[in-house]
Design a protein around this motif. Structure first.
Motif, PDB file in Angstrom:
ATOM      1  N   MET A   1      23.528 -24.807 -14.180  1.00 13.64           N
ATOM      2  CA  MET A   1      22.450 -24.425 -13.286  1.00 13.64           C
ATOM      3  C   MET A   1      22.013 -23.010 -13.647  1.00 13.64           C
ATOM      4  SD  MET A   1      22.271 -24.143  -9.141  1.00 13.64           S
ATOM      5  CE  MET A   1      22.311 -25.894  -8.907  1.00 13.64           C
ATOM      6  N   VAL A   2      20.724 -22.791 -13.598  1.00 10.71           N
ATOM      7  CA  VAL A   2      20.145 -21.476 -13.892  1.00 10.71           C
ATOM      8  C   VAL A   2      19.242 -21.085 -12.737  1.00 10.71           C
ATOM      9  CG1 VAL A   2      18.656 -20.195 -15.456  1.00 10.71           C
ATOM     10  CG2 VAL A   2      20.179 -21.939 -16.370  1.00 10.71           C
ATOM     11  N   LEU A   3      19.398 -19.879 -12.239  1.00 13.03           N
ATOM     12  CA  LEU A   3      18.512 -19.354 -11.205  1.00 13.03           C
ATOM     13  C   LEU A   3      17.482 -18.465 -11.882  1.00 13.03           C
ATOM     14  CD1 LEU A   3      21.095 -18.395  -8.461  1.00 13.03           C
ATOM     15  CD2 LEU A   3      19.654 -20.423  -8.564  1.00 13.03           C
ATOM     16  N   VAL A   4      16.207 -18.698 -11.590  1.00 17.63           N
ATOM     17  CA  VAL A   4      15.125 -17.950 -12.213  1.00 17.63           C
ATOM     18  C   VAL A   4      14.235 -17.376 -11.120  1.00 17.63           C
ATOM     19  CG1 VAL A   4      13.185 -18.107 -13.805  1.00 17.63           C
ATOM     20  CG2 VAL A   4      15.186 -19.540 -14.180  1.00 17.63           C
ATOM     21  N   ASP A   5      13.946 -16.087 -11.225  1.00 15.85           N
ATOM     22  CA  ASP A   5      13.075 -15.426 -10.263  1.00 15.85           C
ATOM     23  C   ASP A   5      11.621 -15.680 -10.641  1.00 15.85           C
ATOM     24  OD1 ASP A   5      12.395 -13.816  -8.096  1.00 15.85           O
ATOM     25  OD2 ASP A   5      12.333 -12.004  -9.337  1.00 15.85           O
ATOM     26  N   GLY A   6      10.788 -15.995  -9.651  1.00 13.00           N
ATOM     27  CA  GLY A   6       9.385 -16.242  -9.936  1.00 13.00           C
ATOM     28  C   GLY A   6       8.597 -16.559  -8.683  1.00 13.00           C
ATOM     29  N   MET A   7       7.389 -17.082  -8.906  1.00 12.01           N
ATOM     30  CA  MET A   7       6.499 -17.433  -7.801  1.00 12.01           C
ATOM     31  C   MET A   7       6.084 -18.891  -7.952  1.00 12.01           C
ATOM     32  SD  MET A   7       2.826 -15.754  -6.762  1.00 12.01           S
ATOM     33  CE  MET A   7       2.024 -16.302  -8.244  1.00 12.01           C
ATOM     34  N   MET A   8       6.090 -19.638  -6.852  1.00 12.22           N
ATOM     35  CA  MET A   8       5.718 -21.043  -6.860  1.00 12.22           C
ATOM     36  C   MET A   8       4.504 -21.244  -5.967  1.00 12.22           C
ATOM     37  SD  MET A   8       8.185 -24.299  -6.192  1.00 12.22           S
ATOM     38  CE  MET A   8       9.138 -23.946  -7.648  1.00 12.22           C
ATOM     39  N   THR A   9       3.524 -21.989  -6.481  1.00 11.24           N
ATOM     40  CA  THR A   9       2.311 -22.294  -5.740  1.00 11.24           C
ATOM     41  C   THR A   9       2.237 -23.789  -5.521  1.00 11.24           C
ATOM     42  OG1 THR A   9       1.196 -20.452  -6.834  1.00 11.24           O
ATOM     43  CG2 THR A   9      -0.192 -22.058  -5.729  1.00 11.24           C
ATOM     44  N   PHE A  10       2.016 -24.199  -4.282  1.00 14.48           N
ATOM     45  CA  PHE A  10       1.904 -25.610  -3.924  1.00 14.48           C
ATOM     46  C   PHE A  10       0.436 -25.938  -3.689  1.00 14.48           C
ATOM     47  CE2 PHE A  10       5.981 -24.079  -2.489  1.00 14.48           C
ATOM     48  CZ  PHE A  10       6.859 -25.047  -2.924  1.00 14.48           C
ATOM     49  N   GLY A  11       0.026 -27.123  -4.106  1.00 11.88           N
ATOM     50  CA  GLY A  11      -1.356 -27.526  -3.905  1.00 11.88           C
ATOM     51  C   GLY A  11      -1.485 -29.030  -3.771  1.00 11.88           C
ATOM     52  N   ARG A  12      -2.723 -29.482  -3.632  1.00 15.25           N
ATOM     53  CA  ARG A  12      -3.010 -30.908  -3.519  1.00 15.25           C
ATOM     54  C   ARG A  12      -4.296 -31.199  -4.265  1.00 15.25           C
ATOM     55  NH1 ARG A  12      -1.262 -35.038   0.509  1.00 15.25           N
ATOM     56  NH2 ARG A  12       0.150 -33.410   1.145  1.00 15.25           N
ATOM     57  N   LEU A  13      -4.273 -32.245  -5.097  1.00 17.10           N
ATOM     58  CA  LEU A  13      -5.451 -32.655  -5.847  1.00 17.10           C
ATOM     59  C   LEU A  13      -6.403 -33.444  -4.959  1.00 17.10           C
ATOM     60  CD1 LEU A  13      -3.678 -33.834  -9.125  1.00 17.10           C
ATOM     61  CD2 LEU A  13      -4.745 -31.618  -8.671  1.00 17.10           C
ATOM     62  N   ASP A  14      -7.617 -33.647  -5.417  1.00 18.32           N
ATOM     63  CA  ASP A  14      -8.616 -34.397  -4.641  1.00 18.32           C
ATOM     64  C   ASP A  14      -8.169 -35.824  -4.334  1.00 18.32           C
ATOM     65  OD1 ASP A  14     -10.303 -32.227  -4.575  1.00 18.32           O
ATOM     66  OD2 ASP A  14     -11.467 -32.872  -6.321  1.00 18.32           O
ATOM     67  N   ASP A  15      -7.336 -36.406  -5.206  1.00 21.20           N
ATOM     68  CA  ASP A  15      -6.877 -37.787  -4.975  1.00 21.20           C
ATOM     69  C   ASP A  15      -5.620 -37.853  -4.102  1.00 21.20           C
ATOM     70  OD1 ASP A  15      -4.893 -36.943  -6.683  1.00 21.20           O
ATOM     71  OD2 ASP A  15      -5.350 -38.383  -8.276  1.00 21.20           O
ATOM     72  N   GLY A  16      -5.165 -36.708  -3.557  1.00 24.96           N
ATOM     73  CA  GLY A  16      -4.040 -36.686  -2.629  1.00 24.96           C
ATOM     74  C   GLY A  16      -2.699 -36.350  -3.262  1.00 24.96           C
ATOM     75  N   ARG A  17      -2.614 -36.363  -4.602  1.00 29.42           N
ATOM     76  CA  ARG A  17      -1.344 -36.020  -5.247  1.00 29.42           C
ATOM     77  C   ARG A  17      -1.060 -34.537  -5.082  1.00 29.42           C
ATOM     78  NH1 ARG A  17      -1.821 -37.527 -11.186  1.00 29.42           N
ATOM     79  NH2 ARG A  17      -3.951 -36.887 -10.803  1.00 29.42           N
ATOM     80  N   ARG A  18       0.226 -34.217  -4.916  1.00 29.96           N
ATOM     81  CA  ARG A  18       0.644 -32.824  -4.742  1.00 29.96           C
ATOM     82  C   ARG A  18       0.935 -32.192  -6.095  1.00 29.96           C
ATOM     83  NH1 ARG A  18       3.920 -35.642  -0.750  1.00 29.96           N
ATOM     84  NH2 ARG A  18       2.919 -35.372   1.258  1.00 29.96           N
ATOM     85  N   THR A  19       0.738 -30.882  -6.194  1.00 32.31           N
ATOM     86  CA  THR A  19       1.054 -30.143  -7.418  1.00 32.31           C
ATOM     87  C   THR A  19       1.927 -28.946  -7.079  1.00 32.31           C
ATOM     88  OG1 THR A  19      -0.878 -28.703  -7.284  1.00 32.31           O
ATOM     89  CG2 THR A  19      -1.153 -30.773  -8.484  1.00 32.31           C
TER      90      THR A  19
END
Length: 56
Positions: free
Chosen positions: A1-19
């Motif tokens: 397991m590796v812990l990595v520092d960063g930033m995560m952005t959550f979104g949703r496409l027009d067809d409803g799928r999440r990104t």
């Protein structure tokens, strides 16, 4: 397991799928890959990604 520092952005496409986009603040040496995974987003902000086993 590796812990990595960063930033995560959550979104949703027009067809409803999440990104989910992750940008690391560290120099991480890992080869790109594509996989079918289970993604769990917890109330506290933790995100867990588990790759499904491949059928052979």
């Amino acid at each position: 397991m590796v812990l990595v520092d960063g930033m995560m952005t959550f979104g949703r496409l027009d067809d409803g799928r999440r990104t989910v986009d992750f940008i690391t603040y560290e120099n991480v040496d890992i080869a790109p890959f594509t996989a079918i995974c289970k993604l769990e987003v917890m109330r506290g902000g933790n995100v867990y990604v588990t790759e499904y086993k491949h059928e052979q």
